[in-house]
Design a protein around this motif. Structure first.
Motif, short mmCIF file in Angstrom:
data_model
loop_
_atom_site.label_atom_id
_atom_site.label_comp_id
_atom_site.label_asym_id
_atom_site.label_seq_id
_atom_site.Cartn_x
_atom_site.Cartn_y
_atom_site.Cartn_z
N TYR A 184 54.52 47.85 56.04
CA TYR A 184 53.63 47.67 55.31
C TYR A 184 52.46 47.02 54.76
O TYR A 184 51.87 46.79 55.23
CB TYR A 184 53.19 49.39 54.65
CG TYR A 184 51.89 49.66 53.76
CD1 TYR A 184 50.77 50.91 55.01
CD2 TYR A 184 51.14 48.90 53.44
CE1 TYR A 184 50.16 51.05 55.06
CE2 TYR A 184 49.76 49.56 52.80
CZ TYR A 184 49.53 50.16 53.69
OH TYR A 184 47.91 50.79 53.29
N ARG A 185 53.72 46.36 53.84
CA ARG A 185 53.22 44.93 53.21
C ARG A 185 53.12 44.09 54.42
O ARG A 185 52.23 43.16 54.42
CB ARG A 185 54.56 44.63 52.06
CG ARG A 185 53.82 45.74 51.04
CD ARG A 185 54.71 44.64 49.92
NE ARG A 185 56.39 44.29 50.09
CZ ARG A 185 57.50 45.07 49.89
NH1 ARG A 185 57.16 46.50 49.00
NH2 ARG A 185 58.46 45.47 50.01
N ALA A 186 53.97 43.87 55.29
CA ALA A 186 54.19 42.76 56.44
C ALA A 186 53.51 42.59 57.57
O ALA A 186 52.28 41.47 57.64
CB ALA A 186 55.35 42.71 56.84
N GLU A 187 53.09 44.26 57.77
CA GLU A 187 52.22 44.17 58.77
C GLU A 187 50.09 45.25 59.03
O GLU A 187 49.90 45.15 59.72
CB GLU A 187 53.06 44.79 60.19
CG GLU A 187 54.36 44.65 60.30
CD GLU A 187 55.12 45.34 61.46
OE1 GLU A 187 54.59 46.11 62.06
OE2 GLU A 187 56.11 44.81 61.44
N GLY A 188 50.44 45.72 58.04
CA GLY A 188 49.43 46.60 56.89
C GLY A 188 49.81 48.52 58.62
O GLY A 188 50.94 48.09 58.54
#
Length: 345
Positions: free
Chosen positions: A41-45
């Motif tokens: 989630y943090r890397a790709e949203g």
């Protein structure tokens, strides 16, 4: 691209989050805070691939008999973004009048060998603290016992990433009795655990055939291609898994096992008793009670390796090829110990 977390660890973290949050958590809160989702989630949203993973994990929990409750927002009923998910703690509570006999306690003690104290990883502890910040009221110190989810399979993370993104993969696969790995290029469809081992459910693109691969036999790094496969192939996974699960019905072994041994505790739940006498035992050896069991064979080499580990507590009566594998393995171990004794002399 963020690294993927093995499925068991991710699902355990999801269950933990859903149990410890009395009011439940929204999908956004889960995906942004739970170990196994938060890294992506943090890397790709937020995105479709992460949503599909979440839906698959919910379905797997339902298959395990764990029901997830959903609660609409009182302010905006029907708004899926505000729907809260939770698991009732009562589902995991033991009835007050539950009692175990001596044999059941023995099995529980053996099961406890699969657990270890303080096994929450640093990432899991950070995830727990993030959940506490969300109002879950979780005290990490109360989680002194957590399940040991097994040694990580190096191939699992890249394969799961490829499954989520519909990407073609290639790897070397070493079959028993062969020194050189075989090159395989496949569409990975699902990771499925059977009898404690992870399997890759896939479609072999070079042979245009459905295949099942043991992750333990993937002997080279998994190469994830930029090429994508037809997502419709995922629909074949259920049928491949059904065929895999039918294998133990068609191929079975007859074993003689010492009663009250670790071998019986681990093999009996997967078997049917055979030839029990009037006293409930199939026979005796040196005053020890024995029982004969019929066990399904998913992979004879893997079963042979397991049986070798039980030593004198188990003997193979049939089939002959499985018996030969076990005898060969035991003789090899005996020879290694003999060589070691000579070298120490």
């Amino acid at each position: 691209m963020a690294g993927r977390v093995p499925g068991e660890q991710r699902i355990f973290s999801l269950v933990l989050a859903l149990v410890v949050s009395p009011e439940g958590l929204t999908k956004r809160e889960l995906l942004s805070s739970v170990y196994g989702y938060a890294e992506r989630y943090r890397a790709e949203g937020p995105g479709a691939a992460l949503d599909r993973q979440f839906e698959r994990d919910k379905e797997q929990l339902r298959d395990l008999g764990i029901q997830i409750e959903t609660r609409d927002s009182p302010l905006e009923p029907g708004n899926n973004q505000l729907t809260r998910y939770r698991i009732a703690k009562e589902l995991f509570a033991f009835p007050a009048d539950l009692r175990f006999d001596e044999r059941e306690l023995m099995l529980l003690r053996l099961a406890a060998l699969a657990w270890r104290e303080g096994s929450l990883s640093a990432e899991s502890r950070r995830a727990a603290m993030r959940l506490e910040a969300l109002g879950a009221g979780l005290d990490v110190r109360q989680l002194g016992v957590a399940p040991s989810l097994g040694s990580a399979e190096p191939a699992a993370a890249p394969l799961q990433r490829a499954i989520d993104e519909d990407r073609v993969v290639s790897f070397g696969y070493t079959l028993p009795g062969r020194d050189a790995p075989l090159a395989r290029r496949v569409a990975p469809l699902r990771l499925h655990r059977v009898e404690g081992r992870w399997h890759l459910i896939a479609h072999d693109l070079d042979r245009n055939a459905d295949r099942v691969f043991l992750l333990a036999r993937i002997s080279t790094p998994v190469q994830v291609s930029t090429a994508r496969f037809d997502a419709a192939l995922h629909g074949r996974a259920d049928g491949i898994v059904e065929d895999l699960l039918r294998l133990p019905e068609r191929h079975q072994a007859v074993l003689r096992v010492r009663r009250a041994s670790v071998a019986e505790a681990r093999l009996a739940p997967r078997s049917a008793p055979l030839g029990a006498g009037a006293d409930g035992a199939a026979g005796r050896r040196d005053g020890e009670e024995q029982v004969e069991l019929r066990v399904g064979v998913l992979d004879r080499h893997m079963l042979a390796a397991e049986l070798i580990g039980y030593g004198a507590d188990v003997a193979v009566l049939a089939p002959e090829d499985l018996r030969e594998l076990v005898v060969f393995g035991l003789r090899r171990i005996a020879a290694q110990h003999a060589e070691g004794a000579v070298s120490d002399a």
